[in-house]
Design a protein around this motif. Structure first.
Motif, short mmCIF file in Angstrom:
data_model
loop_
_atom_site.label_atom_id
_atom_site.label_comp_id
_atom_site.label_asym_id
_atom_site.label_seq_id
_atom_site.Cartn_x
_atom_site.Cartn_y
_atom_site.Cartn_z
N VAL A 267 14.22 46.99 52.13
CA VAL A 267 14.13 46.31 50.83
C VAL A 267 15.46 46.42 50.08
O VAL A 267 15.94 45.45 49.48
N ALA A 268 16.09 47.59 50.11
CA ALA A 268 17.40 47.76 49.46
C ALA A 268 18.45 46.87 50.13
O ALA A 268 19.30 46.27 49.44
N ALA A 269 18.39 46.76 51.46
CA ALA A 269 19.35 45.89 52.15
C ALA A 269 19.17 44.44 51.74
O ALA A 269 20.15 43.71 51.52
N LEU A 270 17.92 44.00 51.62
CA LEU A 270 17.66 42.64 51.16
C LEU A 270 18.14 42.45 49.72
O LEU A 270 18.67 41.39 49.36
N ALA A 271 17.99 43.47 48.90
CA ALA A 271 18.44 43.37 47.51
C ALA A 271 19.96 43.26 47.43
O ALA A 271 20.49 42.45 46.65
N VAL A 272 20.67 44.05 48.23
CA VAL A 272 22.14 43.95 48.26
C VAL A 272 22.56 42.55 48.70
O VAL A 272 23.47 41.94 48.11
N THR A 273 21.90 42.04 49.74
CA THR A 273 22.24 40.69 50.23
C THR A 273 21.97 39.63 49.16
O THR A 273 22.82 38.76 48.92
N THR A 274 20.83 39.72 48.51
CA THR A 274 20.47 38.72 47.49
C THR A 274 21.43 38.77 46.31
O THR A 274 21.90 37.73 45.82
N LEU A 275 21.75 39.97 45.86
CA LEU A 275 22.66 40.11 44.71
C LEU A 275 24.06 39.60 45.05
O LEU A 275 24.74 39.02 44.21
N GLN A 276 24.50 39.82 46.29
CA GLN A 276 25.82 39.32 46.68
C GLN A 276 25.83 37.79 46.73
O GLN A 276 26.82 37.15 46.33
N LEU A 277 24.75 37.20 47.22
CA LEU A 277 24.66 35.74 47.21
C LEU A 277 24.73 35.20 45.78
O LEU A 277 25.42 34.21 45.50
N LEU A 278 24.02 35.87 44.87
CA LEU A 278 24.05 35.44 43.46
C LEU A 278 25.44 35.65 42.86
O LEU A 278 25.94 34.79 42.13
N ALA A 279 26.07 36.78 43.17
CA ALA A 279 27.41 37.06 42.62
C ALA A 279 28.42 36.05 43.13
O ALA A 279 29.28 35.57 42.37
N SER A 280 28.35 35.69 44.41
CA SER A 280 29.28 34.70 44.96
C SER A 280 28.99 33.32 44.39
O SER A 280 29.91 32.56 44.08
N GLY A 281 27.72 32.98 44.26
CA GLY A 281 27.36 31.66 43.76
C GLY A 281 27.71 31.45 42.30
O GLY A 281 28.00 30.31 41.89
N THR A 282 27.72 32.52 41.51
CA THR A 282 28.03 32.39 40.08
C THR A 282 29.49 32.68 39.76
O THR A 282 29.89 32.56 38.61
N GLY A 283 30.26 33.06 40.77
CA GLY A 283 31.68 33.35 40.53
C GLY A 283 31.97 34.76 40.08
O GLY A 283 33.13 35.11 39.84
N ILE A 284 30.96 35.61 39.96
CA ILE A 284 31.20 37.01 39.62
C ILE A 284 31.98 37.69 40.74
O ILE A 284 32.86 38.53 40.49
#
Length: 503
Positions: A267-284
């Motif tokens: 679950v933590a691995a999925l959370a890291v993956t999801t947050l990185q996708l969001l960070a890349s998609g939003t320009g963070i």
């Protein structure tokens, strides 16, 4: 006689043991090591910004001095720890049997040895700014293993705050491996970023949850590290330096506090993956979303397969080694790294200086002008080309001499940067039997002019590494691998004797 079915338990570092002497590393040493770790991690990001902004520089620049001071401080902590143990046990063998001590000493020696090895590497094979060059990588891994050794040997009676601070240093040292991606100067394909991010964060988290057990503790470690990165971002930004991305994806490790031991890792691995996708998609994050998405397909498949295995076989326990091996194989299969071409791949002798001016229109259209050329000899310059590099991608365009300008001349050219991010723009020349180049970092959305005076230097042009470089690189990488294995074994052994977490 022992009761049937029992086994000897190694005493904890906080327990009295005549064979090992006094308690292990105390609170004072842990606090000092944690402060040195924070200084060392901060100096690494400052040093990267220094080289990106100013190019190559001397040995004794401020970020290097801060790094040297942090290494020396940790060395003093290790020496003091060893002296205390020796005074109590009167046995060198007993000192090196102290949990974590042998690893800390071996890693410290290897880290110290990287300084002359790196100097020789640059002298023999050319200067480079590649974090993953064998000497640099050994320095990073050696530093990480030193901190793991110290955390392993920390007295269990030491209060939580210093242990949490040192554990945050372990997490920070592990993430240095992906620093070039976080600072927008990727040397290799960006599809490597997410697998490496997962491997470093989850690997460091396994070490931390083993040596500093407790669900509350992992939350405080991650929170402390995120606060540190925010403070670092503020300090670098307000001082005019390029600051690294804020590591939003690391917040996924908060889910390791879930009260479900079998599920919390995937679950933590999925959370890291999801947050990185969001960070890349939003320009963070400066890592573009497309390569992260491609990597996420593979890494998410591995995670989901693990979750299915846990569902089908409830007794299954995820092994960190198996997970790391799967991620490594996936990483290699997805994108074996090509030769680094993005940022200062090799700088040789300087033969003069030039003023390099780049003017952008905000959409990636650049005009490059080279003026104020001063050479160490009277050899004429012949323009060769403009080159823009990022993450292994090379773009080229003509470089022309402006007619009617006195020698050595004024040169200009135009090129287009196709994607966002920090690019490195080179102007290349031929002069006599030498090739020379000058470069500056340029953001794709640059608006208006930026101008800097830089060295005109001879690049390292060897397409194939010489046998000596291959041999030395193999030796240094083997030492890095040996330290990594030793650290994993050391932590795994402590896991068998430390009491289970209760919070």
């Amino acid at each position: 006689m022992r009761p049937h079915g029992t086994r000897d338990r190694a005493p904890l570092p906080s327990e009295s043991d005549p064979a090992r002497g006094s308690p292990a590393l105390g609170a004072g040493g842990v606090w000092v090591a944690a402060a040195a770790a924070a200084a060392g991690v901060g100096s690494a990001y400052w040093d990267d910004s220094w080289h990106t902004t100013l190019g190559r520089d001397g040995t004794f620049i401020p970020p290097h001095l801060l790094l040297y001071a942090s290494i020396l401080t940790v060395g003093v902590v290790i020496a003091g720890w060893g002296w205390r143990r020796l005074a109590a046990t009167r046995s060198v063998a007993a000192v090196f049997r102290t949990p974590g001590f042998a690893l800390a000493v071996a890693a410290a020696v290897a880290t110290a040895a990287t300084a002359p090895a790196d100097a020789f590497w640059h002298t023999a094979f050319g200067r480079d700014a590649v974090l993953w060059s064998p000497p640099h990588l050994l320095s990073v891994i050696g530093t990480l293993c030193v901190l793991i050794g110290l955390l392993t040997g920390t007295d269990r009676l030491v209060p939580a705050p210093p242990r949490i601070a040192l554990a945050a240093g372990v997490l920070g040292a592990a993430l240095i491996i992906v620093m070039e991606y976080d600072t927008d100067v990727p040397q290799f394909t960006e599809t490597l970023y997410l697998p490496l991010l997962l491997a470093t964060t989850l690997g460091a988290a396994w070490v931390i949850t083993t040596l500093v057990p407790g669900r509350t503790h992992i939350v405080l470690v991650v929170a402390g590290y995120l606060v540190f990165r925010v403070v670092l971002w503020v300090l670098l930004t307000t001082s005019g330096w390029l600051a690294p991305d804020l590591p939003v994806a690391v917040a996924g490790l908060f889910l390791l506090a879930l009260p479900v031991p079998r599920w919390r890792w995937p679950v933590a691995a999925l959370a890291v993956t999801t947050l990185q996708l969001l960070a890349s998609g939003t320009g963070i994050s400066s890592v573009p979303p497309t390569p992260v998405a491609w990597s996420a397909v593979g890494t998410t498949t591995v995670i989901i397969v693990s979750m299915i295995a846990l569902t089908v076989r409830p007794g299954t326990r995820l092994r960190s080694g198996a997970a790391a091996a799967a991620l490594t194989l996936l990483l290699v299969a997805l994108a074996p790294p090509p030769p680094a071409q993005a940022h200062d791949p090799g700088q040789g002798t300087a033969y003069g200086t030039a003023q390099m001016t780049v003017t952008g229109d905000g959409t990636g259209q650049l005009t490059v002008t080279i003026t104020g050329i001063r050479l160490t000899d009277d050899t004429g310059l012949t323009p060769t080309r403009l080159v823009a590099r990022r993450a292994g991608e090379d773009l080229t365009a003509p470089l022309r001499a402006q007619p009617g300008t006195p020698p050595p001349g004024t040169f200009t050219g135009e090129l287009t940067l196709p994607s966002p991010g920090l690019w490195f723009v080179y102007a290349q020349f031929a002069t006599g039997e030498r090739a020379l180049e000058v470069w500056v970092p340029v953001g794709q959305q640059l608006t208006g002019p930026q101008s800097q005076q830089r060295n005109l230097y001879q690049p390292v042009t060897a397409a194939t590494p010489p046998p000596g470089q291959i041999l030395l690189g193999a030796v240094l990488l083997a030492v890095s691998a040996a330290l990594t294995v030793a650290a994993a074994v050391t932590v795994a052994r402590r896991r068998r004797v430390l009491p289970p977490a209760t919070t």
